[in-house]
Enzyme design. Structure first.
Site, PDB file in Angstrom:
ATOM      1  N   VAL A   1       0.762  -1.270   0.190  1.00  0.00           N
ATOM      2  CA  VAL A   1      -0.028   0.032   0.014  1.00  0.00           C
ATOM      3  C   VAL A   1       0.809   1.291   0.078  1.00  0.00           C
ATOM      4  CG1 VAL A   1      -1.830  -1.200   1.229  1.00  0.00           C
ATOM      5  CG2 VAL A   1      -0.401  -0.191   2.481  1.00  0.00           C
ATOM      6  N   CYS A   2       0.341   2.369  -0.443  1.00  0.00           N
ATOM      7  CA  CYS A   2       0.847   3.527  -0.443  1.00  0.00           C
ATOM      8  C   CYS A   2       1.581   3.890   0.981  1.00  0.00           C
ATOM      9  CB  CYS A   2       0.031   4.700  -0.457  1.00  0.00           C
ATOM     10  SG  CYS A   2       0.581   6.546  -0.851  1.00  0.00           S
ATOM     11  N   PRO A   3       2.721   4.472   0.801  1.00  0.00           N
ATOM     12  CA  PRO A   3       3.531   4.622  -0.450  1.00  0.00           C
ATOM     13  C   PRO A   3       4.552   3.805  -0.881  1.00  0.00           C
ATOM     14  CG  PRO A   3       4.853   5.557   1.462  1.00  0.00           C
ATOM     15  CD  PRO A   3       3.666   4.771   2.083  1.00  0.00           C
TER      16      PRO A   3
ATOM     17  N   ASP B   1      -2.790  -1.699  -5.279  1.00  0.00           N
ATOM     18  CA  ASP B   1      -3.304  -0.486  -4.509  1.00  0.00           C
ATOM     19  C   ASP B   1      -3.839   0.452  -5.341  1.00  0.00           C
ATOM     20  OD1 ASP B   1      -3.540   1.382  -2.664  1.00  0.00           O
ATOM     21  OD2 ASP B   1      -1.503   2.225  -2.851  1.00  0.00           O
TER      22      ASP B   1
END
Length: 74
Positions: A12-14, A39
């Protein structure tokens, strides 16, 4: 055909952007990086990152919940 393929699926981000930056740093100007991620936020994140850098988003595909981005190093 991409010069390098980055698998960021499940991250997931980042993290997908972090992996994309590391990948793009390892190739030469004009070469192509393929980034695969699951994502949904990557769609906006990657486009924003490409705008901030000198790279070019060549193509984006979505298949079975996997986003595949093709980025040409600027």
């Amino acid at each position: 055909m991409a010069d390098i393929v980055i698998d960021a699926k499940g991250l997931v981000c980042p993290m997908p952007i972090v992996k994309a930056k590391k990948g793009i740093d390892s190739i030469q100007t004009g070469q192509l990086m393929e980034l695969q991620t699951t994502d949904k936020g990557s769609m906006n994140d990657l486009q924003a990152w490409v705008k901030q850098t000198n790279h070019e988003l060549v193509d984006v595909k979505e298949e079975n919940g996997i986003f595949t981005f093709f980025v040409k190093k600027g």
